[in-house]
Design an enzyme around this catalytic site. Structure first.
Site, PDB file in Angstrom:
ATOM      1  N   CYS A 108       0.857  -1.192   0.000  1.00 23.79           N
ATOM      2  CA  CYS A 108       0.000   0.000   0.000  1.00 23.79           C
ATOM      3  C   CYS A 108       0.889   1.237   0.000  1.00 23.79           C
ATOM      4  CB  CYS A 108      -0.914  -0.016   1.223  1.00 23.79           C
ATOM      5  SG  CYS A 108      -1.803   1.534   1.512  1.00 23.79           S
ATOM      6  N   CYS A 110       0.139   3.678   2.824  1.00 24.54           N
ATOM      7  CA  CYS A 110       0.629   3.193   4.125  1.00 24.54           C
ATOM      8  C   CYS A 110       2.124   3.464   4.255  1.00 24.54           C
ATOM      9  CB  CYS A 110       0.367   1.696   4.263  1.00 24.54           C
ATOM     10  SG  CYS A 110      -1.371   1.206   4.125  1.00 24.54           S
TER      11      CYS A 110
END
Length: 222
Positions: free
Chosen positions: A114, A117
């Site tokens: 991600c 993230c």
């Protein structure tokens, strides 16, 4: 040689020992090797391909090689502090919340692949360092898909805040562009002891879902 871990890389080559000449040299029939590195999972794989039949009358042995990468190569482990804990299972999560007392507990749901993230991670580490009394629980979506699904996690990165007998006090998704949402929650809820008694932890409905262990879908919003 310098390489970019973000892009990943591959190392390949081959060699064999020719006993008749007593020196190393490439030989027809030796094995070719290819080492491939995954930048997100910090994994490497060694592949082998036979190039042809060995030459008659020669005693040869292919030279193997391996490369190991330290755990620090994984971005989600960089900057980790004592108050940042990796959750290993649903039972581990339930027990950690139940034993947290009045500490502010932040559940950090993330995935190694991600991008949001990854970008946000250094900021979360800075906030964790500035708030040593708070407990940050890291939950890897790729390792705990079923648990995340049964906790209704549908987007990443995602955060849940818990506090003592109140249980869950807020939850939201944020990115590096909306990091103030996270900072405002820390300022609002990390105010020292506010109640006493056992921590509430997860809701009963969530505990039931975790116990049933429903299978998650194959995708999530990142």
């Amino acid at each position: 040689m310098a390489v970019s871990l973000r892009e990943g890389f591959c190392i390949s080559g081959y060699s064999a020992l020719d006993s008749t000449l007593d020196r190393k040299k490439p030989l027809f029939g030796a094995a070719a090797h290819s080492l491939e590195f995954s930048p997100w999972k910090n994994e490497y794989s060694l592949k082998q391909m036979v190039l042809g039949e060995p030459l008659a009358g020669r005693d040869k042995s292919v030279q193997n090689f391996s490369i190991c990468f330290p755990q620090s190569a994984r971005w989600w482990d960089k900057g980790e502090l004592d108050n940042m804990v990796d959750i290993r299972s649903a039972g581990n999560l339930v027990d950690t919340l139940a034993n947290a007392g009045n500490r502010l507990v932040i559940l950090n749901f993330y995935s190694p692949d991600c991008g949001g993230c990854r970008t946000l991670h250094p900021k979360i580490c800075q906030i964790a360092e500035s708030n040593p009394d708070a407990l940050f629980l890291k939950i890897n979506y790729e390792d705990h898909r079923s648990m995340c699904y049964n906790l209704n996690i549908r987007v990443l990165p995602f955060f849940r805040f818990y506090r003592g007998q109140q249980g869950r006090i807020c939850s939201f998704s944020c990115t590096i562009a909306t990091i103030n949402k996270f900072k405002d929650a820390m300022a609002k809820y990390n105010l020292g002891n506010c109640d006493s008694g056992p921590a509430k932890g997860l809701e009963k409905t969530e505990l039931l879902k975790l116990a049933l262990g429903e299978s998650p879908p194959s995708s999530i919003i990142r």
